[in-house]
Motif scaffolding. Structure first.
Motif, PDB file in Angstrom:
ATOM      1  N   GLU A  87      -0.434 -23.753 -13.325  1.00 54.87           N
ATOM      2  CA  GLU A  87      -1.897 -23.740 -13.355  1.00 54.87           C
ATOM      3  C   GLU A  87      -2.552 -23.707 -11.980  1.00 54.87           C
ATOM      4  O   GLU A  87      -3.597 -23.103 -11.789  1.00 54.87           O
ATOM      5  N   GLU A  88      -1.922 -24.395 -11.038  1.00 55.56           N
ATOM      6  CA  GLU A  88      -2.571 -24.485  -9.738  1.00 55.56           C
ATOM      7  C   GLU A  88      -2.040 -23.464  -8.739  1.00 55.56           C
ATOM      8  O   GLU A  88      -2.385 -23.489  -7.574  1.00 55.56           O
ATOM      9  N   VAL A  89      -1.177 -22.585  -9.234  1.00 55.47           N
ATOM     10  CA  VAL A  89      -0.598 -21.586  -8.337  1.00 55.47           C
ATOM     11  C   VAL A  89      -1.354 -20.273  -8.478  1.00 55.47           C
ATOM     12  O   VAL A  89      -1.421 -19.709  -9.557  1.00 55.47           O
ATOM     13  N   PRO A  90      -1.936 -19.784  -7.371  1.00 55.82           N
ATOM     14  CA  PRO A  90      -2.602 -18.493  -7.469  1.00 55.82           C
ATOM     15  C   PRO A  90      -1.581 -17.396  -7.724  1.00 55.82           C
ATOM     16  O   PRO A  90      -0.481 -17.414  -7.176  1.00 55.82           O
ATOM     17  N   THR A  91      -1.936 -16.458  -8.586  1.00 53.65           N
ATOM     18  CA  THR A  91      -1.033 -15.351  -8.885  1.00 53.65           C
ATOM     19  C   THR A  91      -1.789 -14.033  -8.718  1.00 53.65           C
ATOM     20  O   THR A  91      -3.014 -14.011  -8.695  1.00 53.65           O
ATOM     21  N   ALA A  92      -1.048 -12.964  -8.581  1.00 49.20           N
ATOM     22  CA  ALA A  92      -1.661 -11.644  -8.459  1.00 49.20           C
ATOM     23  C   ALA A  92      -0.683 -10.613  -8.988  1.00 49.20           C
ATOM     24  O   ALA A  92       0.491 -10.922  -9.208  1.00 49.20           O
ATOM     25  N   LEU A  93      -1.188  -9.392  -9.174  1.00 49.16           N
ATOM     26  CA  LEU A  93      -0.386  -8.363  -9.830  1.00 49.16           C
ATOM     27  C   LEU A  93       0.745  -7.845  -8.947  1.00 49.16           C
ATOM     28  O   LEU A  93       1.861  -7.637  -9.394  1.00 49.16           O
ATOM     29  N   ASP A  94       0.435  -7.605  -7.673  1.00 49.96           N
ATOM     30  CA  ASP A  94       1.485  -7.092  -6.787  1.00 49.96           C
ATOM     31  C   ASP A  94       1.300  -7.618  -5.360  1.00 49.96           C
ATOM     32  O   ASP A  94       0.373  -8.363  -5.070  1.00 49.96           O
ATOM     33  N   LEU A  95       2.225  -7.230  -4.508  1.00 51.64           N
ATOM     34  CA  LEU A  95       2.276  -7.739  -3.147  1.00 51.64           C
ATOM     35  C   LEU A  95       0.949  -7.534  -2.429  1.00 51.64           C
ATOM     36  O   LEU A  95       0.427  -8.427  -1.753  1.00 51.64           O
ATOM     37  N   GLU A  96       0.397  -6.342  -2.596  1.00 49.29           N
ATOM     38  CA  GLU A  96      -0.833  -5.979  -1.912  1.00 49.29           C
ATOM     39  C   GLU A  96      -1.991  -6.875  -2.353  1.00 49.29           C
ATOM     40  O   GLU A  96      -2.739  -7.415  -1.535  1.00 49.29           O
ATOM     41  N   GLN A  97      -2.126  -7.043  -3.668  1.00 47.47           N
ATOM     42  CA  GLN A  97      -3.197  -7.897  -4.178  1.00 47.47           C
ATOM     43  C   GLN A  97      -2.942  -9.367  -3.839  1.00 47.47           C
ATOM     44  O   GLN A  97      -3.869 -10.144  -3.665  1.00 47.47           O
ATOM     45  N   GLY A  98      -1.666  -9.725  -3.751  1.00 49.74           N
ATOM     46  CA  GLY A  98      -1.317 -11.094  -3.351  1.00 49.74           C
ATOM     47  C   GLY A  98      -1.768 -11.385  -1.938  1.00 49.74           C
ATOM     48  O   GLY A  98      -2.352 -12.429  -1.645  1.00 49.74           O
ATOM     49  N   LEU A  99      -1.506 -10.437  -1.041  1.00 41.79           N
ATOM     50  CA  LEU A  99      -1.936 -10.591   0.354  1.00 41.79           C
ATOM     51  C   LEU A  99      -3.457 -10.670   0.438  1.00 41.79           C
ATOM     52  O   LEU A  99      -4.006 -11.489   1.182  1.00 41.79           O
TER      53      LEU A  99
ATOM     54  N   HIS B  42      10.290   8.451  -3.050  1.00 44.15           N
ATOM     55  CA  HIS B  42       9.914   9.434  -4.067  1.00 44.15           C
ATOM     56  C   HIS B  42       9.047   8.795  -5.152  1.00 44.15           C
ATOM     57  O   HIS B  42       7.960   9.283  -5.469  1.00 44.15           O
ATOM     58  N   GLU B  43       9.522   7.666  -5.699  1.00 44.34           N
ATOM     59  CA  GLU B  43       8.796   6.974  -6.781  1.00 44.34           C
ATOM     60  C   GLU B  43       7.392   6.548  -6.352  1.00 44.34           C
ATOM     61  O   GLU B  43       6.425   6.705  -7.085  1.00 44.34           O
ATOM     62  N   GLU B  44       7.310   5.939  -5.163  1.00 51.18           N
ATOM     63  CA  GLU B  44       6.053   5.310  -4.752  1.00 51.18           C
ATOM     64  C   GLU B  44       5.175   6.258  -3.949  1.00 51.18           C
ATOM     65  O   GLU B  44       4.089   5.884  -3.540  1.00 51.18           O
ATOM     66  N   GLU B  45       5.673   7.445  -3.696  1.00 56.68           N
ATOM     67  CA  GLU B  45       4.949   8.413  -2.875  1.00 56.68           C
ATOM     68  C   GLU B  45       4.497   7.792  -1.551  1.00 56.68           C
ATOM     69  O   GLU B  45       3.340   7.912  -1.144  1.00 56.68           O
TER      70      GLU B  45
ATOM     71  N   LEU C 147       4.093  -1.613  11.722  1.00 51.73           N
ATOM     72  CA  LEU C 147       3.057  -1.180  10.778  1.00 51.73           C
ATOM     73  C   LEU C 147       1.873  -0.584  11.531  1.00 51.73           C
ATOM     74  O   LEU C 147       1.325   0.448  11.134  1.00 51.73           O
ATOM     75  N   ALA C 148       1.486  -1.240  12.634  1.00 53.32           N
ATOM     76  CA  ALA C 148       0.366  -0.751  13.434  1.00 53.32           C
ATOM     77  C   ALA C 148       0.685   0.643  13.974  1.00 53.32           C
ATOM     78  O   ALA C 148      -0.157   1.548  13.947  1.00 53.32           O
ATOM     79  N   LYS C 149       1.928   0.817  14.435  1.00 59.27           N
ATOM     80  CA  LYS C 149       2.348   2.105  14.988  1.00 59.27           C
ATOM     81  C   LYS C 149       2.288   3.196  13.914  1.00 59.27           C
ATOM     82  O   LYS C 149       1.813   4.311  14.174  1.00 59.27           O
ATOM     83  N   LEU C 150       2.775   2.865  12.711  1.00 60.29           N
ATOM     84  CA  LEU C 150       2.718   3.808  11.594  1.00 60.29           C
ATOM     85  C   LEU C 150       1.291   4.229  11.313  1.00 60.29           C
ATOM     86  O   LEU C 150       0.985   5.415  11.169  1.00 60.29           O
ATOM     87  N   GLN C 151       0.415   3.228  11.223  1.00 60.36           N
ATOM     88  CA  GLN C 151      -0.981   3.522  10.901  1.00 60.36           C
ATOM     89  C   GLN C 151      -1.599   4.427  11.950  1.00 60.36           C
ATOM     90  O   GLN C 151      -2.332   5.355  11.633  1.00 60.36           O
TER      91      GLN C 151
ATOM     92  N   LYS D 201       0.849  -1.194   0.000  1.00 57.70           N
ATOM     93  CA  LYS D 201       0.000   0.000   0.000  1.00 57.70           C
ATOM     94  C   LYS D 201       0.889   1.249   0.000  1.00 57.70           C
ATOM     95  O   LYS D 201       1.782   1.359  -0.833  1.00 57.70           O
ATOM     96  N   GLN D 202       0.663   2.160   0.954  1.00 57.85           N
ATOM     97  CA  GLN D 202       1.468   3.396   0.945  1.00 57.85           C
ATOM     98  C   GLN D 202       2.739   3.244   1.775  1.00 57.85           C
ATOM     99  O   GLN D 202       3.406   4.234   2.086  1.00 57.85           O
ATOM    100  N   TYR D 203       3.015   2.016   2.194  1.00 59.46           N
ATOM    101  CA  TYR D 203       4.168   1.815   3.057  1.00 59.46           C
ATOM    102  C   TYR D 203       5.297   1.079   2.354  1.00 59.46           C
ATOM    103  O   TYR D 203       5.070   0.333   1.399  1.00 59.46           O
ATOM    104  N   LEU D 204       6.492   1.272   2.857  1.00 52.45           N
ATOM    105  CA  LEU D 204       7.620   0.475   2.395  1.00 52.45           C
ATOM    106  C   LEU D 204       8.119  -0.364   3.565  1.00 52.45           C
ATOM    107  O   LEU D 204       8.205   0.122   4.692  1.00 52.45           O
ATOM    108  N   LEU D 205       8.397  -1.624   3.294  1.00 51.46           N
ATOM    109  CA  LEU D 205       8.891  -2.519   4.330  1.00 51.46           C
ATOM    110  C   LEU D 205      10.297  -2.974   3.976  1.00 51.46           C
ATOM    111  O   LEU D 205      10.547  -3.383   2.841  1.00 51.46           O
TER     112      LEU D 205
END
Lengths: 118, 118
Positions: free
Chosen positions: B97-109, A37-40, A109-113, A9-13
């Motif tokens: 085929e049997e591996v779920p995929t997603a566009l990015d980390l967030e959507q994967g979670l 900068h890139e990911e805002e 993450l909880a603290k950031l939020q 999301k808006q965080y970097l880990l």
């Protein structure tokens, strides 16, 4: 050798799981600022669970990266500071007073939020 | 050279941001399985956004690690598969085929959370 930066999301880990030499630390500083900068991104969690030794140069780079990120508008939480690292930091007179810390990535993450909702 | 594995709640997050040589891939396989066991993780997201090349050995190791993790009880989602990687995989006859995929980390979670709630 670059330290992976994960975007959630808006965080970097970041989980530092290699011994930080000077070059890697500086590269990380540059990479993180570019990524913010890139990911805002509005928040960053740097997890130090796997770091069991730190020297004054690395401590300074970490302190700087926190200040620089804050200046760019991203709040940084340091997590997982080991006893040995805490001892070294205090021995070196570095108190990280203004840096929020937490026990692990999840609590960080909880603290950031929480902080960012205020 | 080890690939960092981040723990977030019951999930493990991995972002592969180095070129995977055979040794690194095998080490990653072992590290991930050990970490699933240690942390009793129920889900894993492996983000391949930064991987722009894959060979048949690495593809096999990745496929195996998905099967092994599933066998241990952790669901795996692969995210950020680049066009070039998708092309190579299909060219090699690997369909994941049997591996779920997603566009990015967030959507994967999100996908993991959805699947695991069923």
């Amino acid at each position: 050798m670059r330290i992976p930066i994960l975007k959630l999301k808006q965080y970097l880990l970041i989980s530092i799981q290699v011994e930080l030499d000077d070059q890697t630390a500086l590269q990380f500083q540059e990479d993180l600022l570019n990524k913010i900068h890139e990911e805002e991104s509005i928040g960053v969690v740097i997890d130090l669970t796997s770091v069991d030794m730190i020297d004054s140069f690395i401590a300074k780079v970490l302190g700087d990266v926190v200040d620089m990120s804050n200046m760019m508008g991203a709040r940084v939480v340091l997590t997982g500071i080991q006893p040995s690292v805490a001892i070294t930091l205090i021995d070196m007179g570095i108190k990280l007073e203004e840096v929020p810390t937490a026990l692990d990535l999840e609590q960080g993450l909880a603290k950031l939020q929480m902080e960012l909702e205020v």
